[in-house]
Design a protein around this motif. Structure first.
Motif, PDB file in Angstrom:
ATOM      1  N   THR A   1      92.675  40.072 -51.618  1.00  0.00           N
ATOM      2  CA  THR A   1      91.869  38.907 -51.245  1.00  0.00           C
ATOM      3  C   THR A   1      92.670  37.601 -51.236  1.00  0.00           C
ATOM      4  OG1 THR A   1      91.145  38.662 -53.547  1.00  0.00           O
ATOM      5  CG2 THR A   1      89.731  39.953 -52.079  1.00  0.00           C
ATOM      6  N   GLY A   2      93.965  37.696 -51.125  1.00  0.00           N
ATOM      7  CA  GLY A   2      94.780  36.490 -51.043  1.00  0.00           C
ATOM      8  C   GLY A   2      94.558  35.736 -49.749  1.00  0.00           C
ATOM      9  N   ARG A   3      94.529  34.415 -49.828  1.00  0.00           N
ATOM     10  CA  ARG A   3      94.369  33.531 -48.666  1.00  0.00           C
ATOM     11  C   ARG A   3      93.082  33.854 -47.896  1.00  0.00           C
ATOM     12  NH1 ARG A   3      99.443  33.063 -45.020  1.00  0.00           N
ATOM     13  NH2 ARG A   3      98.722  30.906 -44.806  1.00  0.00           N
ATOM     14  N   LEU A   4      92.029  34.111 -48.640  1.00  0.00           N
ATOM     15  CA  LEU A   4      90.728  34.440 -48.060  1.00  0.00           C
ATOM     16  C   LEU A   4      89.765  33.288 -48.318  1.00  0.00           C
ATOM     17  CD1 LEU A   4      88.549  36.305 -46.837  1.00  0.00           C
ATOM     18  CD2 LEU A   4      88.378  37.421 -49.079  1.00  0.00           C
ATOM     19  N   TYR A   5      89.284  32.649 -47.244  1.00  0.00           N
ATOM     20  CA  TYR A   5      88.381  31.507 -47.321  1.00  0.00           C
ATOM     21  C   TYR A   5      86.973  31.933 -46.893  1.00  0.00           C
ATOM     22  CZ  TYR A   5      92.542  28.593 -47.828  1.00  0.00           C
ATOM     23  OH  TYR A   5      93.724  28.030 -48.291  1.00  0.00           O
ATOM     24  N   VAL A   6      85.982  31.315 -47.515  1.00  0.00           N
ATOM     25  CA  VAL A   6      84.592  31.685 -47.280  1.00  0.00           C
ATOM     26  C   VAL A   6      83.739  30.419 -47.246  1.00  0.00           C
ATOM     27  CG1 VAL A   6      82.633  33.020 -48.151  1.00  0.00           C
ATOM     28  CG2 VAL A   6      84.963  33.860 -48.512  1.00  0.00           C
ATOM     29  N   SER A   7      82.774  30.374 -46.336  1.00  0.00           N
ATOM     30  CA  SER A   7      81.814  29.268 -46.320  1.00  0.00           C
ATOM     31  C   SER A   7      80.424  29.819 -46.590  1.00  0.00           C
ATOM     32  CB  SER A   7      81.839  28.529 -44.974  1.00  0.00           C
ATOM     33  OG  SER A   7      81.488  29.393 -43.908  1.00  0.00           O
ATOM     34  N   ALA A   8      79.650  29.097 -47.403  1.00  0.00           N
ATOM     35  CA  ALA A   8      78.297  29.526 -47.752  1.00  0.00           C
ATOM     36  C   ALA A   8      77.554  28.363 -48.389  1.00  0.00           C
ATOM     37  CB  ALA A   8      78.340  30.717 -48.719  1.00  0.00           C
ATOM     38  N   ALA A   9      76.241  28.483 -48.425  1.00  0.00           N
ATOM     39  CA  ALA A   9      75.421  27.440 -49.065  1.00  0.00           C
ATOM     40  C   ALA A   9      75.396  27.590 -50.577  1.00  0.00           C
ATOM     41  CB  ALA A   9      73.996  27.483 -48.514  1.00  0.00           C
TER      42      ALA A   9
ATOM     43  N   VAL B   1      87.767  29.320 -51.638  1.00  0.00           N
ATOM     44  CA  VAL B   1      88.857  30.265 -51.462  1.00  0.00           C
ATOM     45  C   VAL B   1      88.753  31.299 -52.572  1.00  0.00           C
ATOM     46  CG1 VAL B   1      90.497  28.894 -52.845  1.00  0.00           C
ATOM     47  CG2 VAL B   1      91.349  30.511 -51.106  1.00  0.00           C
ATOM     48  N   ALA B   2      89.010  32.563 -52.225  1.00  0.00           N
ATOM     49  CA  ALA B   2      88.944  33.621 -53.224  1.00  0.00           C
ATOM     50  C   ALA B   2      90.030  33.408 -54.277  1.00  0.00           C
ATOM     51  CB  ALA B   2      89.120  34.984 -52.553  1.00  0.00           C
ATOM     52  N   ASP B   3      89.638  33.611 -55.525  1.00  0.00           N
ATOM     53  CA  ASP B   3      90.560  33.470 -56.652  1.00  0.00           C
ATOM     54  C   ASP B   3      90.325  34.667 -57.567  1.00  0.00           C
ATOM     55  OD1 ASP B   3      92.246  32.678 -58.656  1.00  0.00           O
ATOM     56  OD2 ASP B   3      90.960  31.071 -59.396  1.00  0.00           O
ATOM     57  N   GLY B   4      91.030  35.758 -57.295  1.00  0.00           N
ATOM     58  CA  GLY B   4      90.797  36.987 -58.034  1.00  0.00           C
ATOM     59  C   GLY B   4      89.442  37.554 -57.689  1.00  0.00           C
ATOM     60  N   TYR B   5      88.540  37.596 -58.679  1.00  0.00           N
ATOM     61  CA  TYR B   5      87.211  38.159 -58.460  1.00  0.00           C
ATOM     62  C   TYR B   5      86.130  37.090 -58.408  1.00  0.00           C
ATOM     63  CZ  TYR B   5      89.662  42.465 -59.533  1.00  0.00           C
ATOM     64  OH  TYR B   5      90.550  43.517 -59.514  1.00  0.00           O
ATOM     65  N   ASP B   6      86.522  35.854 -58.156  1.00  0.00           N
ATOM     66  CA  ASP B   6      85.558  34.767 -58.048  1.00  0.00           C
ATOM     67  C   ASP B   6      86.018  33.828 -56.941  1.00  0.00           C
ATOM     68  OD1 ASP B   6      83.279  33.308 -58.662  1.00  0.00           O
ATOM     69  OD2 ASP B   6      83.653  33.413 -60.825  1.00  0.00           O
ATOM     70  N   PHE B   7      85.301  32.717 -56.768  1.00  0.00           N
ATOM     71  CA  PHE B   7      85.628  31.755 -55.729  1.00  0.00           C
ATOM     72  C   PHE B   7      85.881  30.381 -56.340  1.00  0.00           C
ATOM     73  CE2 PHE B   7      83.005  34.866 -53.432  1.00  0.00           C
ATOM     74  CZ  PHE B   7      83.810  35.125 -52.333  1.00  0.00           C
ATOM     75  N   GLU B   8      86.882  29.716 -55.816  1.00  0.00           N
ATOM     76  CA  GLU B   8      87.128  28.313 -56.150  1.00  0.00           C
ATOM     77  C   GLU B   8      86.556  27.474 -55.023  1.00  0.00           C
ATOM     78  OE1 GLU B   8      90.767  25.068 -56.603  1.00  0.00           O
ATOM     79  OE2 GLU B   8      91.236  27.213 -56.423  1.00  0.00           O
ATOM     80  N   VAL B   9      85.514  26.709 -55.310  1.00  0.00           N
ATOM     81  CA  VAL B   9      84.879  25.872 -54.290  1.00  0.00           C
ATOM     82  C   VAL B   9      85.762  24.663 -54.043  1.00  0.00           C
ATOM     83  CG1 VAL B   9      82.827  24.560 -53.658  1.00  0.00           C
ATOM     84  CG2 VAL B   9      82.598  26.674 -54.982  1.00  0.00           C
ATOM     85  N   LEU B  10      86.128  24.473 -52.761  1.00  0.00           N
ATOM     86  CA  LEU B  10      87.084  23.424 -52.395  1.00  0.00           C
ATOM     87  C   LEU B  10      86.412  22.142 -51.937  1.00  0.00           C
ATOM     88  CD1 LEU B  10      89.576  25.637 -50.341  1.00  0.00           C
ATOM     89  CD2 LEU B  10      89.795  24.919 -52.726  1.00  0.00           C
ATOM     90  N   THR B  11      85.363  22.272 -51.142  1.00  0.00           N
ATOM     91  CA  THR B  11      84.763  21.068 -50.550  1.00  0.00           C
ATOM     92  C   THR B  11      83.385  21.393 -50.011  1.00  0.00           C
ATOM     93  OG1 THR B  11      85.162  19.272 -48.966  1.00  0.00           O
ATOM     94  CG2 THR B  11      85.671  21.494 -48.226  1.00  0.00           C
ATOM     95  N   ARG B  12      82.590  20.347 -49.795  1.00  0.00           N
ATOM     96  CA  ARG B  12      81.330  20.501 -49.065  1.00  0.00           C
ATOM     97  C   ARG B  12      81.601  20.152 -47.619  1.00  0.00           C
ATOM     98  NH1 ARG B  12      76.129  17.052 -50.764  1.00  0.00           N
ATOM     99  NH2 ARG B  12      76.792  15.653 -49.101  1.00  0.00           N
TER     100      ARG B  12
END
Length: 341
Positions: free
Chosen positions: A233-241, A329-340
């Motif tokens: 899951t390296g360099r994996l970005y996700v958008s969601a509410a 962005v994926a960070d191991g088994y969780d997500f680091e929220v970068l911005t709205r």
């Protein structure tokens, strides 16, 4: 509550069931809806659209349900629409391709214009990504989203280097991964559901592509990260509410109540499950505003319905919810929220 208990999206099912129990408990603790106690019956949304529609039709015709909600794919939504038409309200909670305008169907999920377009803009401006390969499951949400993405590419001066669609539940991703590898892309835009995305992530990483290409998906949650493995899951970005890792007071409060009720070993709280929570609270707010559960009154009352919850403020414009979307962005088994976005 129509939620997937099998198939590619089946890994969301336990989380959706667990949070449904929490939402029902909270609504009843607050006096129910118009003084009536809330009960939830789960219908397996992971079968074929015809199977799911048949299961729901029996419940509706027997008068056993007053409303329908839950996370399930768009092809299932299309099969359910004629079952509920002019009979019971239907709050559809999944992200989807947009454009649903049928009477009695109220959509709380993200759409490509608010979820995909601003993410592509951010990835272009912040990371310089301009060349995208689109990979999706072969059904309505990925196909129609891909059409929208072509339009966004024109607006944002991006290039779509290729597209590949696989059968829902396909086991082998090697051909698709080779197509991506042979392209001149900066990134891969994934429109894959559940276990299909997991298989793609594993095959993608096994080819060493995560070191060279960014991935972006509007449908990726904590169960999928766990199943993919941290190395995939390296360099994996996700958008969601909604993300479980959001540090807003409302999001953290929901996580606390979820763990308190279900224990530390509960299925991972994720976007799909949280959407089911949104669906039940949308029904409650709508019925309270209308003062009745009757469908004509609900159709008349939906525009402008608003409530505050784990996603922040959600407000309906017509029968579509308007809400803030975040990029992580994926960070191991969780997500680091970068911005709205």
């Amino acid at each position: 509550m129509v939620v997937p208990l099998r198939g590619p999206a089946g890994l969301f099912g336990p989380s959706c069931e667990a949070i449904t129990e929490l939402a029902v408990h909270e609504l009843n603790e607050a006096g129910g809806i118009l003084g009536r106690r809330v009960e939830a019956e789960v219908v397996d949304g992971g079968g074929t659209p015809a199977q799911v529609a048949g299961d729901l039709r029996r419940l509706v015709e027997d008068g056993r349900v007053d409303a329908v909600s839950g996370w399930h794919i768009s092809s299932v939504r299309h099969a359910l629409a004629p079952v509920v038409a002019d009979r019971v309200p239907y709050v559809y909670t999944s992200l989807y391709e947009g454009g649903e305008r049928r009477s009695g169907i109220f959509c709380t999920g993200e759409t490509p214009r608010c979820q995909i377009e601003p993410a592509l803009r951010w990835l272009r401006d912040q990371l310089g990504l301009r060349r995208w390969f689109v990979v999706g499951d072969d059904y309505v949400w990925p196909r129609r989203s891909a059409l929208a993405i072509r339009q966004y590419a024109k607006e944002l001066d991006l290039t779509i280097t290729g597209e590949a669609f696989v059968g829902l539940g396909a086991g082998d991703m090697s051909t698709v991964v080779r197509s991506v590898e042979q392209s001149t892309s900066d990134g891969v835009l994934m429109l894959l559901v559940g276990q299909d995305a997991v298989r793609f992530n594993r095959a993608f990483a096994a080819r060493g592509l995560s070191e060279r290409l960014v991935r972006f998906s509007p449908l990726m949650e904590e169960n999928m990260l766990l199943a993919s493995g941290a190395n995939a899951t390296g360099r994996l970005y996700v958008s969601a509410a909604y993300f479980r890792s959001m540090v807003t007071a409302d999001a953290m409060d929901l996580l606390g109540r979820y763990v308190d009720r279900n224990g530390p070993g509960a299925p991972a709280l994720n976007n799909a499950a949280e959407s089911c929570y949104e669906g039940l609270h949308t029904l409650a707010e709508l019925v309270r505003r209308a003062g009745t559960p009757e469908l004509p009154a609900l159709n008349a009352a939906i525009d402008g319905v608003a409530y505050h919850g784990p996603r922040g403020t959600v407000e309906f414009r017509g029968r579509q919810a308007d809400q803030h979307v975040h990029l992580a962005v994926a960070d191991g088994y969780d997500f680091e929220v970068l911005t709205r976005l």
